[in-house]
Design a protein around this motif. Structure first.
Motif, PDB file in Angstrom:
ATOM      1  N   ALA A 262       0.822  -1.207   0.000  1.00  0.00           N
ATOM      2  CA  ALA A 262       0.000   0.000   0.000  1.00  0.00           C
ATOM      3  C   ALA A 262       0.859   1.262   0.000  1.00  0.00           C
ATOM      4  O   ALA A 262       0.568   2.228  -0.728  1.00  0.00           O
ATOM      5  CB  ALA A 262      -0.928  -0.008   1.205  1.00  0.00           C
ATOM      6  N   ALA A 263       1.924   1.278   0.794  1.00  0.00           N
ATOM      7  CA  ALA A 263       2.776   2.460   0.869  1.00  0.00           C
ATOM      8  C   ALA A 263       3.496   2.713  -0.453  1.00  0.00           C
ATOM      9  O   ALA A 263       3.612   3.867  -0.908  1.00  0.00           O
ATOM     10  CB  ALA A 263       3.786   2.304   2.005  1.00  0.00           C
ATOM     11  N   LEU A 266       0.944   4.033  -3.070  1.00  0.00           N
ATOM     12  CA  LEU A 266       0.602   5.430  -2.806  1.00  0.00           C
ATOM     13  C   LEU A 266       1.768   6.352  -3.149  1.00  0.00           C
ATOM     14  O   LEU A 266       1.573   7.434  -3.737  1.00  0.00           O
ATOM     15  CB  LEU A 266       0.204   5.594  -1.340  1.00  0.00           C
ATOM     16  CG  LEU A 266      -0.159   7.018  -0.901  1.00  0.00           C
ATOM     17  CD1 LEU A 266      -1.296   7.582  -1.756  1.00  0.00           C
ATOM     18  CD2 LEU A 266      -0.530   7.042   0.592  1.00  0.00           C
ATOM     19  N   TRP A 270       1.583   9.364  -5.777  1.00  0.00           N
ATOM     20  CA  TRP A 270       1.701  10.716  -5.231  1.00  0.00           C
ATOM     21  C   TRP A 270       3.000  11.395  -5.656  1.00  0.00           C
ATOM     22  O   TRP A 270       3.017  12.535  -6.105  1.00  0.00           O
ATOM     23  CB  TRP A 270       1.606  10.640  -3.709  1.00  0.00           C
ATOM     24  CG  TRP A 270       1.366  11.947  -3.013  1.00  0.00           C
ATOM     25  CD1 TRP A 270       1.355  13.206  -3.540  1.00  0.00           C
ATOM     26  CD2 TRP A 270       1.093  12.119  -1.611  1.00  0.00           C
ATOM     27  NE1 TRP A 270       1.103  14.134  -2.587  1.00  0.00           N
ATOM     28  CE2 TRP A 270       0.927  13.513  -1.394  1.00  0.00           C
ATOM     29  CE3 TRP A 270       0.974  11.239  -0.544  1.00  0.00           C
ATOM     30  CZ2 TRP A 270       0.645  14.034  -0.118  1.00  0.00           C
ATOM     31  CZ3 TRP A 270       0.679  11.763   0.706  1.00  0.00           C
ATOM     32  CH2 TRP A 270       0.525  13.142   0.913  1.00  0.00           C
ATOM     33  N   GLY A 282       6.224   1.593   5.464  1.00  0.00           N
ATOM     34  CA  GLY A 282       4.974   0.874   5.237  1.00  0.00           C
ATOM     35  C   GLY A 282       4.985  -0.501   5.883  1.00  0.00           C
ATOM     36  O   GLY A 282       3.992  -0.940   6.469  1.00  0.00           O
ATOM     37  N   ALA A 307      -2.435  -2.796   5.293  1.00  0.00           N
ATOM     38  CA  ALA A 307      -2.467  -1.899   4.140  1.00  0.00           C
ATOM     39  C   ALA A 307      -2.952  -0.510   4.534  1.00  0.00           C
ATOM     40  O   ALA A 307      -2.407   0.510   4.079  1.00  0.00           O
ATOM     41  CB  ALA A 307      -3.366  -2.489   3.050  1.00  0.00           C
ATOM     42  N   VAL A 308      -3.975  -0.458   5.376  1.00  0.00           N
ATOM     43  CA  VAL A 308      -4.443   0.850   5.855  1.00  0.00           C
ATOM     44  C   VAL A 308      -3.329   1.550   6.623  1.00  0.00           C
ATOM     45  O   VAL A 308      -3.104   2.757   6.467  1.00  0.00           O
ATOM     46  CB  VAL A 308      -5.696   0.684   6.739  1.00  0.00           C
ATOM     47  CG1 VAL A 308      -6.081   2.020   7.381  1.00  0.00           C
ATOM     48  CG2 VAL A 308      -6.863   0.151   5.919  1.00  0.00           C
ATOM     49  N   VAL A 311      -0.912   3.110   4.158  1.00  0.00           N
ATOM     50  CA  VAL A 311      -1.425   4.355   3.583  1.00  0.00           C
ATOM     51  C   VAL A 311      -1.320   5.494   4.593  1.00  0.00           C
ATOM     52  O   VAL A 311      -0.872   6.601   4.279  1.00  0.00           O
ATOM     53  CB  VAL A 311      -2.885   4.167   3.124  1.00  0.00           C
ATOM     54  CG1 VAL A 311      -3.526   5.509   2.767  1.00  0.00           C
ATOM     55  CG2 VAL A 311      -2.952   3.218   1.939  1.00  0.00           C
TER      56      VAL A 311
END
Length: 415
Positions: A262-263, A266, A270, A282, A307-308, A311
């Motif tokens: 996830a990190a 993102l 980004w 992450g 995963a949350v 993020v």
């Protein structure tokens, strides 16, 4: 029957000790991670801090901390204060306990003492590159001997948070949020590194010196975390406990994987780059997130919890920089922001936990640790100062604080 009890006692004691050794190995992980993420001129000092804080944490927890957490009556706000770690269990103690005593008291102390060292290690990275070594070590005495044990008593020691139903399996709040709150107080007293923030909101990147070392440190922490969470099951010697330990190991690993993926995704979306430091944080964020409740979720749910966390840590690192809170390794984001998420995620998969109790525990841990730490930091600042001089910071704290460069062959004696 006694022979079976003895075998189970020995097995559970051995398992506890091995998991404690894995958590001790996390000290090496924090050392390598932080040494990789600071500049070369500050490497020796960060390694010295990590070595010394571990020794201080183990000594203070032996002298007073363990007694505060575990050897009182429980059920209240104010713990019982005392010294040392109590007597070892006898066979009569084990047989008369009705199954409640099933491992050596010394194995419990060894396992718990490396947790307080972990909380203190979180502080080390956040205040890196500009804090006086001996001011940091003095704070470590208070953190590991009083601040951490008091809030750990409120939950793990049977205090009022435990009575309220607060659930924190292996310490997303008790260890990680506690360490982050102490770190935040220190960073606010200390201020940012020279050159980190410019005019008109400018944020200047200060890259670490050694990404291979930081990556090695992350994998060491990943390994050690299996003992951190797995050992918190506290028992192995029956089918139910063995299955629970296996579930915890699998979920802990899955959450780390979810955090990395996830990190990195993102960061790519980004920043247009696959930022390694965000990937490393992450992984750690996924591990912190699952620590509060690694036994209840399915392995898929654990991956999503991680995963949350992955993020959240990216957003948190950027947000703290915009607030001009300088944390060289992202410790406050990883252990604080994601520690809060870990606590709040528990009721999503564990029907025995409630959001009210989790919020109470989260607020109590943060407020107590932050306020108590702020008082200690300010007292140390008034007595002996907390920050090195501007010249020492520019030259690097290795020589100023330790009289030794980590990489002299690359600098030729010049800094």
């Amino acid at each position: 029957m006694n022979e079976l009890v003895e075998v189970q006692y020995a097995l559970d004691t051995f398992y506890f000790l091995i998991c404690g050794a894995l958590v001790l190995w996390m000290a090496a992980g924090f050392s390598m991670l932080e040494a990789g993420l600071v500049r070369a001129k500050n490497t020796t000092e960060i390694l010295t801090k990590n070595m010394a804080l571990f020794a201080i944490a183990c000594t203070m927890y032996m002298l007073v901390g363990y007694h505060i957490v575990y050897l009182g009556d429980g059920g209240s706000v104010l713990p019982d204060f005392g010294f040392l770690i109590g007597a070892e269990h006898s066979m009569d103690d084990v047989l008369s306990s009705g199954g409640d005593t099933y491992y050596a008291a010394r194995s419990d102390f060894f396992f718990q003492v490396v947790f307080v060292a972990t909380a203190m290690s979180i502080v080390s990275g956040a205040v890196a590159e500009r804090m006086k070594l001996w001011s940091f070590l003095l704070f470590a005495v208070f953190m590991t001997g009083l601040i951490y044990p008091v809030q750990a008593y409120w939950s793990w020691g049977g205090g009022f948070l435990d009575a309220a139903g607060f659930s924190d399996y292996a310490g997303s709040g008790i260890v990680h949020l506690c360490g982050a709150a102490a770190a935040l107080a220190g960073v606010l007293v200390l201020g940012p590194r020279q050159g980190k923030y410019g005019k008109n909101g400018a944020i200047n990147a200060i890259p670490g010196a050694n990404m291979p070392m930081a990556t090695l440190g992350t994998f060491i922490l990943w390994l050690g975390w299996l003992g951190f969470n797995g050992g918190s099951e506290l028992k192995l010697s029956d089918i139910s406990s063995a299955n629970a330990v296996a579930q915890v190991f699998a979920n802990t690993n899955a959450a780390a994987c979810g955090g990395v993926i996830a990190a990195l995704i993102l960061a790519r979306l980004w920043f247009r780059k696959a930022d390694l430091t965000m990937g490393l944080n992450g992984a750690l964020a996924g591990l912190v997130a699952i620590t509060a409740g690694p036994s209840a979720p399915s392995i898929l749910a654990a991956t999503l919890v991680g995963a949350v966390g992955g993020v959240l840590v990216v957003f948190a690192i950027v947000a703290l920089d915009k607030l001009r809170i300088d944390d060289p390794v992202g410790a406050i984001s990883v252990h604080g922001v994601v520690g809060i998420w870990g606590l709040l995620a528990v009721p999503l998969t564990d029907g025995d936990a409630g959001f009210g109790a989790q919020l109470l525990g989260m607020a109590t841990i943060f407020i107590w640790t932050f306020v108590a730490s702020l008082v200690v930091w300010l007292a140390i600042k008034a007595i002996m100062g907390v920050r090195v001089s501007a010249e020492e910071e520019y030259e690097g704290v290795d020589v100023a604080e330790c009289g030794l460069e980590a990489y002299p062959e690359f600098t030729g004696g010049k800094r």
